[in-house]
Motif scaffolding. Structure first.
Motif, PDB file in Angstrom:
ATOM      1  N   PRO A   1      -1.403 -21.313 -51.461  1.00 55.94           N
ATOM      2  CA  PRO A   1      -0.609 -20.606 -50.448  1.00 55.94           C
ATOM      3  C   PRO A   1       0.660 -21.379 -50.113  1.00 55.94           C
ATOM      4  N   PHE A   2       1.667 -20.667 -49.668  1.00 55.89           N
ATOM      5  CA  PHE A   2       2.914 -21.300 -49.238  1.00 55.89           C
ATOM      6  C   PHE A   2       3.368 -20.658 -47.947  1.00 55.89           C
ATOM      7  N   ALA A   3       3.797 -21.487 -47.030  1.00 53.74           N
ATOM      8  CA  ALA A   3       4.396 -21.009 -45.782  1.00 53.74           C
ATOM      9  C   ALA A   3       5.453 -22.013 -45.358  1.00 53.74           C
ATOM     10  N   VAL A   4       6.494 -21.520 -44.703  1.00 56.72           N
ATOM     11  CA  VAL A   4       7.533 -22.391 -44.175  1.00 56.72           C
ATOM     12  C   VAL A   4       7.855 -21.929 -42.769  1.00 56.72           C
ATOM     13  N   GLU A   5       8.019 -22.866 -41.869  1.00 54.27           N
ATOM     14  CA  GLU A   5       8.297 -22.567 -40.485  1.00 54.27           C
ATOM     15  C   GLU A   5       9.683 -21.919 -40.365  1.00 54.27           C
ATOM     16  N   PRO A   6       9.863 -20.931 -39.472  1.00 59.79           N
ATOM     17  CA  PRO A   6      11.151 -20.231 -39.384  1.00 59.79           C
ATOM     18  C   PRO A   6      12.339 -21.152 -39.125  1.00 59.79           C
ATOM     19  N   ASP A   7      12.176 -22.174 -38.266  1.00 59.78           N
ATOM     20  CA  ASP A   7      13.330 -23.029 -37.991  1.00 59.78           C
ATOM     21  C   ASP A   7      13.719 -23.849 -39.214  1.00 59.78           C
ATOM     22  N   ILE A   8      12.734 -24.288 -39.990  1.00 62.36           N
ATOM     23  CA  ILE A   8      13.036 -25.045 -41.200  1.00 62.36           C
ATOM     24  C   ILE A   8      13.653 -24.130 -42.256  1.00 62.36           C
ATOM     25  N   ALA A   9      13.129 -22.930 -42.402  1.00 63.43           N
ATOM     26  CA  ALA A   9      13.694 -21.985 -43.378  1.00 63.43           C
ATOM     27  C   ALA A   9      15.147 -21.671 -43.037  1.00 63.43           C
ATOM     28  N   ALA A  10      15.428 -21.424 -41.767  1.00 60.33           N
ATOM     29  CA  ALA A  10      16.797 -21.100 -41.361  1.00 60.33           C
ATOM     30  C   ALA A  10      17.727 -22.285 -41.592  1.00 60.33           C
ATOM     31  N   ASP A  11      17.263 -23.491 -41.273  1.00 60.44           N
ATOM     32  CA  ASP A  11      18.112 -24.658 -41.488  1.00 60.44           C
ATOM     33  C   ASP A  11      18.315 -24.905 -42.974  1.00 60.44           C
ATOM     34  N   ALA A  12      17.326 -24.581 -43.798  1.00 60.21           N
ATOM     35  CA  ALA A  12      17.478 -24.742 -45.246  1.00 60.21           C
ATOM     36  C   ALA A  12      18.564 -23.815 -45.785  1.00 60.21           C
ATOM     37  N   VAL A  13      18.618 -22.568 -45.287  1.00 64.86           N
ATOM     38  CA  VAL A  13      19.687 -21.655 -45.698  1.00 64.86           C
ATOM     39  C   VAL A  13      21.040 -22.208 -45.259  1.00 64.86           C
ATOM     40  N   THR A  14      21.112 -22.668 -44.018  1.00 62.16           N
ATOM     41  CA  THR A  14      22.369 -23.222 -43.513  1.00 62.16           C
ATOM     42  C   THR A  14      22.809 -24.426 -44.338  1.00 62.16           C
TER      43      THR A  14
ATOM     44  N   SER B   1      20.582 -11.349 -43.627  1.00 64.01           N
ATOM     45  CA  SER B   1      20.057 -10.833 -42.367  1.00 64.01           C
ATOM     46  C   SER B   1      18.571 -11.142 -42.254  1.00 64.01           C
ATOM     47  N   PRO B   2      18.188 -12.189 -41.494  1.00 66.37           N
ATOM     48  CA  PRO B   2      16.776 -12.510 -41.319  1.00 66.37           C
ATOM     49  C   PRO B   2      16.115 -11.595 -40.307  1.00 66.37           C
ATOM     50  N   ASP B   3      14.787 -11.703 -40.209  1.00 64.79           N
ATOM     51  CA  ASP B   3      14.050 -10.842 -39.293  1.00 64.79           C
ATOM     52  C   ASP B   3      14.206 -11.250 -37.840  1.00 64.79           C
ATOM     53  N   ALA B   4      14.689 -12.458 -37.602  1.00 64.43           N
ATOM     54  CA  ALA B   4      14.901 -12.929 -36.229  1.00 64.43           C
ATOM     55  C   ALA B   4      16.050 -13.922 -36.227  1.00 64.43           C
ATOM     56  N   GLY B   5      16.811 -13.925 -35.138  1.00 66.76           N
ATOM     57  CA  GLY B   5      17.918 -14.859 -35.020  1.00 66.76           C
ATOM     58  C   GLY B   5      19.159 -14.360 -35.726  1.00 66.76           C
ATOM     59  N   PRO B   6      20.273 -15.084 -35.568  1.00 66.50           N
ATOM     60  CA  PRO B   6      21.524 -14.657 -36.202  1.00 66.50           C
ATOM     61  C   PRO B   6      21.466 -14.790 -37.711  1.00 66.50           C
ATOM     62  N   GLY B   7      22.317 -14.044 -38.383  1.00 62.62           N
ATOM     63  CA  GLY B   7      22.383 -14.116 -39.836  1.00 62.62           C
ATOM     64  C   GLY B   7      23.507 -15.026 -40.287  1.00 62.62           C
ATOM     65  N   TRP B   8      23.857 -14.884 -41.553  1.00 60.53           N
ATOM     66  CA  TRP B   8      24.935 -15.669 -42.155  1.00 60.53           C
ATOM     67  C   TRP B   8      25.885 -14.707 -42.845  1.00 60.53           C
ATOM     68  N   LEU B   9      27.170 -14.784 -42.514  1.00 62.34           N
ATOM     69  CA  LEU B   9      28.183 -13.962 -43.146  1.00 62.34           C
ATOM     70  C   LEU B   9      28.965 -14.856 -44.106  1.00 62.34           C
ATOM     71  N   ILE B  10      28.878 -14.542 -45.397  1.00 66.03           N
ATOM     72  CA  ILE B  10      29.477 -15.351 -46.455  1.00 66.03           C
ATOM     73  C   ILE B  10      30.701 -14.634 -46.998  1.00 66.03           C
ATOM     74  N   THR B  11      31.790 -15.394 -47.185  1.00 69.18           N
ATOM     75  CA  THR B  11      33.002 -14.839 -47.778  1.00 69.18           C
ATOM     76  C   THR B  11      33.373 -15.649 -49.016  1.00 69.18           C
ATOM     77  N   ARG B  12      33.591 -14.958 -50.111  1.00 65.74           N
ATOM     78  CA  ARG B  12      34.025 -15.604 -51.349  1.00 65.74           C
ATOM     79  C   ARG B  12      35.544 -15.571 -51.401  1.00 65.74           C
ATOM     80  N   THR B  13      36.180 -16.732 -51.308  1.00 64.26           N
ATOM     81  CA  THR B  13      37.639 -16.821 -51.299  1.00 64.26           C
ATOM     82  C   THR B  13      38.117 -17.481 -52.592  1.00 64.26           C
ATOM     83  N   PRO B  14      39.418 -17.414 -52.880  1.00 63.42           N
ATOM     84  CA  PRO B  14      39.933 -18.069 -54.084  1.00 63.42           C
ATOM     85  C   PRO B  14      39.679 -19.577 -54.102  1.00 63.42           C
ATOM     86  N   ASP B  15      39.519 -20.180 -52.909  1.00 58.27           N
ATOM     87  CA  ASP B  15      39.295 -21.625 -52.829  1.00 58.27           C
ATOM     88  C   ASP B  15      37.816 -22.006 -52.789  1.00 58.27           C
ATOM     89  N   GLY B  16      36.940 -21.011 -52.661  1.00 52.40           N
ATOM     90  CA  GLY B  16      35.516 -21.308 -52.609  1.00 52.40           C
ATOM     91  C   GLY B  16      34.797 -20.481 -51.561  1.00 52.40           C
TER      92      GLY B  16
END
Length: 245
Positions: free
Chosen positions: A134-147, A178-193
């Motif tokens: 089995p695998f589980a990850v705590e929501p705060d750790i998962a969110a920080d991992a994405v960040t 868009s996660p199930d709880a808390g704010p999401g992440w808005l990503i923009t792909r620009t010419p510089d990265g």
């Protein structure tokens, strides 16, 4: 996340990783790390923790090759893995806020505690997928991992370390995580990265799921079919094809 929470998470996911590989065939292939047998995955975790602890305590050293790591007999893996996590947590605790070497210039020692926590968490998922554990990850750790992963992807130094990430440059295309709880992440792909904000807003494509599934799809551990994708599917597919952790 403060250092105490990072250390707690590191110890937890190291122990859970050890439990996932206990009794498994050391030569079994890891589907999400197809070039590695399980023994190399185990070796990488313990080796990486010790390498990071050495950087914090003594300074930089060459990046080690996981194939060269020796985790010892399988019956000793758990203790060996736990010892490596302890060495890193102790080194960071002793260093306090002292700056240390990183790939991105000097940063506080906690950089390595956070980096190794999230590396261990993702490889815990690898081990679980390989052994059926089995695998589980705590929501705060998962969110920080994405960040943290977005912080790494958006750093201008990153393409020099992994040139394939240069393909993430774009002309203003936007992706919403868009996660199930808390704010999401808005990503923009620009010419510089890559640029990103911890916010929710309109985007060319939105990827929505419980945070644990979002993390594992985002790092290519689960297929995109596990999440809901709305909008420009080709944009999502391109992003996922070039961001494997």
């Amino acid at each position: 996340m403060d250092n105490a929470r990072l250390a707690q998470g590191l110890h937890h996911h190291t122990a859970a990783f050890a439990a996932a590989v206990a009794g498994a065939d050391p030569q079994a292939r890891v589907p999400t790390c197809p070039e590695w047998p399980l023994r190399v995955l185990v070796g990488h975790i313990g080796q990486a923790h010790r390498w990071a602890a050495g950087i914090v305590g003594s300074g930089p050293s060459p990046v080690p090759d996981p194939v060269d790591a020796d985790p010892g007999p399988p019956g000793e893996w758990s203790a060996w893995l736990r010892d490596g996590a302890t060495a890193l947590a102790d080194a960071v605790a002793a260093a306090g806020d002292s700056p240390v070497w990183t790939f991105f210039g000097e940063r506080p020692a906690r950089f390595w505690l956070r980096r190794m926590l999230h590396d261990t968490t993702i490889h815990h998922a690898d081990a679980a997928l390989a052994t059926g554990a089995p695998f589980a990850v705590e929501p705060d750790i998962a969110a920080d991992a994405v960040t943290e992963w977005l912080e790494l992807l958006s750093n201008p130094v990153t393409p020099s370390i992994k040139p394939e990430f240069a393909a993430l440059r774009g002309a203003g295309q936007t992706l919403q995580l868009s996660p199930d709880a808390g704010p999401g992440w808005l990503i923009t792909r620009t010419p510089d990265g890559v640029e990103w904000d911890r916010t929710t807003g309109p985007a060319d494509v939105t990827m929505a799921a419980p945070i644990a599934d979002l993390l594992l799809v985002f790092t290519r551990r689960l297929p995109a079919s596990r999440i809901t994708i709305t909008g420009d599917r080709a944009l999502a597919d391109h992003w996922l094809a070039h961001t494997a952790a």
